[in-house]
Design a protein around this motif. Structure first.
Motif, PDB file in Angstrom:
ATOM      1  N   ARG A   1      -1.469   5.121  -6.148  1.00 32.41           N
ATOM      2  CA  ARG A   1      -2.341   4.250  -5.678  1.00 32.41           C
ATOM      3  C   ARG A   1      -2.438   3.115  -6.683  1.00 32.41           C
ATOM      4  O   ARG A   1      -1.062   2.397  -7.674  1.00 32.41           O
ATOM      5  N   ILE A   2      -2.616   1.570  -6.903  1.00 28.05           N
ATOM      6  CA  ILE A   2      -2.097   0.525  -7.544  1.00 28.05           C
ATOM      7  C   ILE A   2      -3.336   0.498  -9.038  1.00 28.05           C
ATOM      8  O   ILE A   2      -3.420  -0.178 -10.024  1.00 28.05           O
ATOM      9  N   HIS A   3      -4.886   0.211  -8.175  1.00 25.44           N
ATOM     10  CA  HIS A   3      -5.696   0.153  -9.620  1.00 25.44           C
ATOM     11  C   HIS A   3      -6.574   0.271  -8.307  1.00 25.44           C
ATOM     12  O   HIS A   3      -8.112  -0.046  -8.457  1.00 25.44           O
TER      13      HIS A   3
ATOM     14  N   ALA B 133      -9.369   2.025   0.895  1.00 27.86           N
ATOM     15  CA  ALA B 133      -8.179   3.295   0.357  1.00 27.86           C
ATOM     16  C   ALA B 133      -8.453   4.633   0.432  1.00 27.86           C
ATOM     17  O   ALA B 133      -7.318   5.834   0.886  1.00 27.86           O
ATOM     18  N   GLY B 134      -9.924   4.289   0.491  1.00 26.50           N
ATOM     19  CA  GLY B 134     -10.203   6.443   0.730  1.00 26.50           C
ATOM     20  C   GLY B 134     -11.785   6.351   0.866  1.00 26.50           C
ATOM     21  O   GLY B 134     -12.627   5.679   0.390  1.00 26.50           O
ATOM     22  N   TYR B 135     -12.999   7.501   1.315  1.00 20.34           N
ATOM     23  CA  TYR B 135     -13.951   7.592   0.939  1.00 20.34           C
ATOM     24  C   TYR B 135     -14.273   9.409   1.415  1.00 20.34           C
ATOM     25  O   TYR B 135     -13.878  10.077   1.625  1.00 20.34           O
TER      26      TYR B 135
ATOM     27  N   ALA C  21       0.626  -1.386  -0.323  1.00 16.98           N
ATOM     28  CA  ALA C  21      -0.320  -0.063   0.013  1.00 16.98           C
ATOM     29  C   ALA C  21       1.000   1.269  -0.061  1.00 16.98           C
ATOM     30  O   ALA C  21       1.074   2.419  -0.512  1.00 16.98           O
ATOM     31  N   THR C  22       1.888   1.161   0.424  1.00 22.87           N
ATOM     32  CA  THR C  22       2.809   2.362   0.984  1.00 22.87           C
ATOM     33  C   THR C  22       3.978   2.688  -0.662  1.00 22.87           C
ATOM     34  O   THR C  22       3.507   3.915  -0.919  1.00 22.87           O
ATOM     35  N   ASN C  23       4.117   1.571  -0.713  1.00 23.86           N
ATOM     36  CA  ASN C  23       4.435   2.067  -2.263  1.00 23.86           C
ATOM     37  C   ASN C  23       3.848   1.602  -3.189  1.00 23.86           C
ATOM     38  O   ASN C  23       4.153   2.281  -4.886  1.00 23.86           O
TER      39      ASN C  23
END
Ligand code: 0L1
Ligand code: MG
Length: 269
Positions: free
Chosen positions: A111-113, A170-172, A30-32
């Motif tokens: 973010r990743i996807h 991841a967020g809201y 998550a951090t990277n």
């Protein structure tokens, strides 16, 4: 971190060292912003082990100064439950670092996807224990957007994998709070991108009635020794499938009667 949270779920069969090792792998991902393969160590693991890894992942965030702001329910629709072969929802933890101001901007860096889904959020008016009635504890409701970003390559995971990964949280973003109306089941929900509808559904997709998400959250969190706290947010679950998030777009969730919340996605990461 609360005393409740410090005591969650560590009575596992795997042992604390293994839980810490898996938590570090997920936290690093998550951090990277770098996807990882599924955790074969969790194949067939007891669900309590997966929640223990989740607690250790979130503990790393709290150790960096983040603060718990609430809980989220996941896999609340019949479609997602069937897909994962489960008959009950799962839950994860929210922190202040995941909060996106309504009408604010979603950063894409790291973010990743990322995907977004329209949800209903509840505001917790007082600390809750199993058996408490929704109407006695929830003091407001709002339309919400959840940002999910699985740390697993291809968004592919087993049930223990996704629980350990804090249910892809991841967020809201939360819209305007308002008193809970008499009926919140069967309200139309639309997810828009740049003003065009891309997903439609109803709040009935959330466990048949989004208020059930409160009962489930209180019950499931208690299994891990955690209580919903006054002032926390509860994301009740998605009313439609999630949509991939694209740079430079505006994403909006509209819930009949409750209103709307929108965010701008960062133009470039
Ligand atoms: O909030 C959610 O329903 C997501 C739960 C985890 C599964 C997924 O990432 O789609
Ligand atoms: Mg969700």
């Amino acid at each position: 971190m609360t005393d409740d949270d410090r005591n969650t779920g560590m009575t596992t069969t795997s042992g604390g060292a293994e839980i810490d090792r898996l938590a570090t792998i997920l936290d690093d991902a998550a951090t990277n912003g770098a996807a990882i393969e599924q955790l074969s160590e969790l194949d067939g693991a007891p669900i309590a082990d997966a929640y223990a890894v989740q607690q250790a992942v979130v503990q790393r965030r709290l150790g960096r100064g983040e603060r718990l702001t609430g809980l989220k329910m996941g896999l609340t629709s019949a479609a997602k439950m069937t897909q994962m072969g489960v008959d009950a929802p799962i839950w994860g933890r929210l922190t202040d670092a995941m909060s996106i101001t309504g009408d604010g901007t979603v950063p894409l860096t790291g973010r990743i996807h990322p995907r977004m889904e329209p949800e209903v959020a509840f505001r917790i008016g007082r600390d809750a224990v199993p058996g408490d009635a929704f109407a006695d504890v929830v003091d407001a409701v709002a339309p919400a957007l959840e940002l999910i970003d699985s740390r697993y390559a291809g968004f592919r995971f087993t049930l223990p994998d996704v629980i350990a990964d804090n249910t892809s949280a991841a967020g809201y973003a939360i819209g305007r709070w308002r008193p809970v109306p008499a009926g919140i089941t069967g309200l139309g929900v639309t997810l828009e991108v740049d003003g065009a509808p891309v997903q439609t559904g109803t709040t009935a997709a959330i466990l048949g009635d989004p208020r059930r998400a409160f009962d489930e959250a209180v019950r499931l969190a208690a299994d891990s020794g955690l209580r919903l706290r006054a002032g926390w947010v509860l994301l009740a679950g998605a009313a439609t499938a999630a949509e991939p998030v694209h740079a430079g777009t505006r994403v909006r969730a509209v819930v009949d009667t409750l209103g709307a919340v929108s965010v701008a996605v960062e133009a470039h990461s």
